[in-house]
Design a protein around this motif. Sequence first.
Motif, PDB file in Angstrom:
ATOM      1  N   UNK A 146       0.821  -1.214   0.000  1.00 50.90           N
ATOM      2  CA  UNK A 146       0.000   0.000   0.000  1.00 50.90           C
ATOM      3  C   UNK A 146       0.853   1.260   0.000  1.00 50.90           C
ATOM      4  N   UNK A 147       0.553   2.159  -0.919  1.00 50.59           N
ATOM      5  CA  UNK A 147       1.260   3.427  -0.988  1.00 50.59           C
ATOM      6  C   UNK A 147       2.640   3.359  -1.602  1.00 50.59           C
ATOM      7  N   UNK A 148       3.019   2.191  -2.112  1.00 52.57           N
ATOM      8  CA  UNK A 148       4.344   2.030  -2.701  1.00 52.57           C
ATOM      9  C   UNK A 148       4.241   1.591  -4.150  1.00 52.57           C
ATOM     10  N   UNK A 149       5.341   1.771  -4.874  1.00 52.24           N
ATOM     11  CA  UNK A 149       5.376   1.343  -6.265  1.00 52.24           C
ATOM     12  C   UNK A 149       5.558  -0.177  -6.341  1.00 52.24           C
ATOM     13  N   UNK A 150       5.118  -0.738  -7.449  1.00 63.01           N
ATOM     14  CA  UNK A 150       5.316  -2.157  -7.680  1.00 63.01           C
ATOM     15  C   UNK A 150       6.812  -2.417  -7.893  1.00 63.01           C
ATOM     16  N   UNK A 204       7.263  -6.743   6.473  1.00 63.12           N
ATOM     17  CA  UNK A 204       7.526  -5.898   5.300  1.00 63.12           C
ATOM     18  C   UNK A 204       7.335  -6.635   3.972  1.00 63.12           C
ATOM     19  N   UNK A 205       7.085  -7.945   4.022  1.00 67.27           N
ATOM     20  CA  UNK A 205       6.754  -8.688   2.817  1.00 67.27           C
ATOM     21  C   UNK A 205       5.274  -8.565   2.461  1.00 67.27           C
ATOM     22  N   UNK A 206       4.503  -7.931   3.321  1.00 69.92           N
ATOM     23  CA  UNK A 206       3.073  -7.753   3.070  1.00 69.92           C
ATOM     24  C   UNK A 206       2.860  -6.921   1.809  1.00 69.92           C
ATOM     25  N   UNK A 207       2.084  -7.469   0.884  1.00 71.57           N
ATOM     26  CA  UNK A 207       1.854  -6.800  -0.401  1.00 71.57           C
ATOM     27  C   UNK A 207       0.913  -7.659  -1.238  1.00 71.57           C
ATOM     28  N   UNK A 208       0.465  -7.085  -2.338  1.00 68.93           N
ATOM     29  CA  UNK A 208      -0.172  -7.884  -3.380  1.00 68.93           C
ATOM     30  C   UNK A 208       0.941  -8.366  -4.303  1.00 68.93           C
ATOM     31  N   UNK A 209       0.967  -9.667  -4.539  1.00 65.16           N
ATOM     32  CA  UNK A 209       1.997 -10.276  -5.370  1.00 65.16           C
ATOM     33  C   UNK A 209       1.417 -10.599  -6.744  1.00 65.16           C
ATOM     34  N   UNK A 210       2.152 -10.201  -7.773  1.00 66.21           N
ATOM     35  CA  UNK A 210       1.753 -10.410  -9.153  1.00 66.21           C
ATOM     36  C   UNK A 210       2.793 -11.255  -9.879  1.00 66.21           C
ATOM     37  N   UNK A 224      14.085  -9.169 -16.189  1.00 62.09           N
ATOM     38  CA  UNK A 224      14.294  -7.756 -15.937  1.00 62.09           C
ATOM     39  C   UNK A 224      13.487  -7.332 -14.738  1.00 62.09           C
ATOM     40  N   UNK A 225      13.781  -6.166 -14.233  1.00 62.88           N
ATOM     41  CA  UNK A 225      13.097  -5.652 -13.057  1.00 62.88           C
ATOM     42  C   UNK A 225      12.105  -4.537 -13.380  1.00 62.88           C
ATOM     43  N   UNK A 226      12.065  -4.149 -14.657  1.00 64.00           N
ATOM     44  CA  UNK A 226      11.113  -3.108 -15.045  1.00 64.00           C
ATOM     45  C   UNK A 226       9.770  -3.731 -15.408  1.00 64.00           C
ATOM     46  N   UNK A 227       8.685  -3.049 -15.035  1.00 69.30           N
ATOM     47  CA  UNK A 227       7.358  -3.536 -15.387  1.00 69.30           C
ATOM     48  C   UNK A 227       7.206  -3.673 -16.894  1.00 69.30           C
ATOM     49  N   UNK A 228       7.856  -2.798 -17.635  1.00 70.16           N
ATOM     50  CA  UNK A 228       7.733  -2.809 -19.088  1.00 70.16           C
ATOM     51  C   UNK A 228       8.445  -3.998 -19.732  1.00 70.16           C
ATOM     52  N   UNK A 229       9.213  -4.740 -18.957  1.00 73.04           N
ATOM     53  CA  UNK A 229       9.878  -5.936 -19.495  1.00 73.04           C
ATOM     54  C   UNK A 229       8.903  -7.096 -19.702  1.00 73.04           C
TER      55      UNK A 229
END
Length: 123
Positions: free
Chosen positions: A40-44, A88-94, A104-109
């Motif tokens: 929440x509130x952070x970038x993917x 701190x691992x709490x998140x939505x995982x995709x 790669x680490x970019x979403x555009x990859x």
Amino acid sequence: LQLVESGGGLVQPGGSLRLSCAASGKTLDYYAVGWFRQAPGKEREGVSCISSSDSSTFYADSVGGRFTISRDNAKNTVYLQMNSLKPEDTAVYYCAAEVFGPCGWDLSDFGSWGQGTQVTVSS
């Protein structure tokens, strides 16, 4: 290619979960598959990736030694085994995939994305 994540849930700190990324429509054999997460509130951000060529694996520094990515081509599924989980691992995982892609680490990859699964680490 359609991707569906599963395996998320609520776990206590120090616990484990195994996420699955099941593919349909195409075989994952020729795809690089990455796991990303968004708190929440952070970038993917990128968490882990397995390449299409030789199944080399890559991990973000924050999860190295705790998470393991693997693929089962017979089940057309990629897994993310998560151990020693922290709040701190709490998140939505995709999960995401790109045909013949290097990791790669970019979403555009990555051109194909799942809808995500929630992971909550809390006591």
